[in-house]
Design a protein around this motif. Structure first.
Motif, PDB file in Angstrom:
ATOM      1  N   GLY A  89       1.344  -0.971   0.235  1.00 26.79           N
ATOM      2  CA  GLY A  89       0.723   0.150  -0.196  1.00 26.79           C
ATOM      3  C   GLY A  89       0.549   1.285   0.154  1.00 26.79           C
ATOM      4  N   VAL A  90       2.155   1.180  -0.569  1.00 22.99           N
ATOM      5  CA  VAL A  90       3.059   2.488  -0.454  1.00 22.99           C
ATOM      6  C   VAL A  90       3.110   2.807  -1.661  1.00 22.99           C
ATOM      7  N   THR A  91       2.365   4.104  -2.334  1.00 23.03           N
ATOM      8  CA  THR A  91       3.311   4.480  -3.480  1.00 23.03           C
ATOM      9  C   THR A  91       4.611   5.209  -3.480  1.00 23.03           C
ATOM     10  N   VAL A  92       5.572   5.093  -4.615  1.00 22.41           N
ATOM     11  CA  VAL A  92       5.983   5.834  -4.598  1.00 22.41           C
ATOM     12  C   VAL A  92       7.025   6.673  -5.272  1.00 22.41           C
ATOM     13  N   VAL A  93       7.442   7.900  -5.318  1.00 20.19           N
ATOM     14  CA  VAL A  93       7.302   9.341  -5.770  1.00 20.19           C
ATOM     15  C   VAL A  93       8.551   9.075  -5.939  1.00 20.19           C
ATOM     16  N   PRO A  94       9.325   8.803  -7.248  1.00 21.01           N
ATOM     17  CA  PRO A  94      10.766   8.858  -7.618  1.00 21.01           C
ATOM     18  C   PRO A  94      11.360  10.244  -7.458  1.00 21.01           C
TER      19      PRO A  94
END
Ligand SMILES: [Zn+2]
Length: 301
Positions: A89-94
Motif C-alpha cells: 500500500g505504498v506509492t513511490v514518488v521517485p
C-alpha cells in the motif's frame, strides 16, 4: 502569603493543570503518512532488503514516499517493485538524486557530469512513472547555490514542474529561488541549522511555493516530544506548507524508522485534525497529484 500572591499562585496552578489535562487529551495522529524525505542508499540495500523497508513503512502507516538514493539504484529498486509496493500500500514518488558517491556531495553544484546524469535519469524514467523531483542535495556554503550546475538544475526543475528537495540554509533559499522563482522548492529540515521561526515565516511569505520538510528541525518539539508553541502557531498560519519526513540518511535511521514515525504522530496530534492530516499526508499528496492512499492488499497489523 498575601492575597494577591495567593491568587497568582492559584492562577498558575490552574493553568498548569489545564495544560497537563489538554496535553493528556491529545491523541497521536492516526491517519496516513507521506514520508517526503526517504533515502534508500547503497549501504541500506543489503541489511534492509525491499521487503524489510516496506514492512517498516507499512507498520508505520506510511502510504507514500519520496524515494531517492545514492546512487539512484536504490530508488530504481523501489520504483521497480510494483507488486511489492502495491501489496504494502505504498506509492513511490521517485526523485533523481545528484550523488553517485559521497564525493559528489561537495562539488555537484559545478559538476557538468551531474547535470548530464540528471538529464539521462529523467529521460529514462522509472517503472513507477516519471521522476517527480530532484534531490536531496546539500549546500554546505550558501554561495554555492550560484554554481553553474545548481542554477541550471533549478531552472530545469522550474521548466519541467519538478520538485526540488534541498538541504540548505536560509540564505541559499533566496539564492536558489533567484534562479527559478516558480520552482517547487522543498526545504529539507526547514533549516537544520535552526533558522529562527521569524525567518522561516518571512521566507514562506516571500515564496508562496516554498514547502518545509520537518525532520531534524531544531526546536520543533519540547522535551516530551510535543509541538513547541511557536511551531504550532507557524503551522496554523501556513497549514498547507509543511511536510513530514524520516531522512533515512544512515542505516541507524532505518533501525529507528518506526520510532521516528511514532514521534511524528505524537506532535501531529497536537494540531487540529485537519491541519495534522494536511501536514502528514494532504500537502504532499497535492504536490504530487495523489488522492487518498491506495487500498492495501495486506491489512495493517
Ligand atoms: Zn536527507
Amino acid at each position: 502569603m498575601g492575597k494577591q500572591q495567593t491568587l497568582r499562585r492559584f492562577a498558575f496552578v490552574a493553568l498548569t493543570t489545564l495544560g497537563l489535562v489538554a496535553g493528556a487529551r491529545a491523541e497521536p495522529y492516526a491517519g496516513p503518512l507521506f514520508d517526503t524525505h526517504l533515502h534508500y542508499n547503497e549501504e541500506a540495500v543489503g541489511p534492509y532488503p525491499l521487503a524489510d523497508v516496506l514492512g517498516r513503512m507499512q507498520r508505520s502507516g506510511v502510504r507514500a514516499i519520496v524515494a531517492n538514493s545514492r546512487p539512484n539504484d536504490g530508488t530504481r529498486a523501489l520504483a521497480s517493485a510494483l507488486d511489492q509496493t502495491r501489496a504494502a500500500g505504498v506509492t513511490v514518488v521517485p526523485f533523481v538524486r545528484l550523488y553517485r558517491n559521497r564525493a559528489d556531495y561537495n562539488g555537484w553544484f559545478k559538476d557538468e557530469s551531474i547535470h548530464t546524469m540528471v538529464l539521462e535519469q529523467l529521460a529514462a524514467g522509472t517503472p513507477a512513472g516519471p521522476f517527480r523531483g530532484i534531490g536531496e542535495f546539500h549546500l554546505y556554503e550558501s554561495a554555492n547555490a550560484n554554481g553553474a550546475v545548481a542554477r541550471k538544475l533549478m531552472q530545469l526543475a522550474q521548466a519541467k514542474g519538478l520538485a526540488v528537495l534541498a538541504h540548505v540554509d536560509d540564505d541559499a533559499i533566496d539564492l536558489l529561488l533567484a534562479h527559478a522563482p516558480e520552482a517547487r522548492l522543498i526545504w529539507a529540515h526547514t533549516g537544520i541549522g535552526g533558522a529562527p521561526v521569524a525567518r522561516v515565516r518571512a521566507l514562506l511569505l516571500k515564496y508562496p511555493k516554498l514547502m518545509g520538510e520537518l525532520s531534524y528541525r531544531p526546536d520543533l518539539t519540547d522535551a516530551n516530544g510535543h509541538l513547541s508553541a511557536e511551531w504550532r502557531t507557524l503551522m496554523l498560519e501556513f497549514p498547507g506548507r509543511f511536510l513530514v519526513g524520516s531522512d533515512t540518511w544512515v542505516n541507524a535511521r532505518w533501525d529507528s524508522y518506526e520510532t521516528l514515525m511514532t514521534q511524528a504522530r505524537l506532535w501531529l496530534g497536537d494540531l487540529p485534525p485537519a491541519v495534522a492530516k494536511g501536514i502528514a499526508w494532504g500537502n504532499a499528496a497535492a504536490l504530487f497529484g495523489l488522492g487518498e492512499p491506495v487500498e492495501s492488499k495486506n491489512k495493517r497489523p
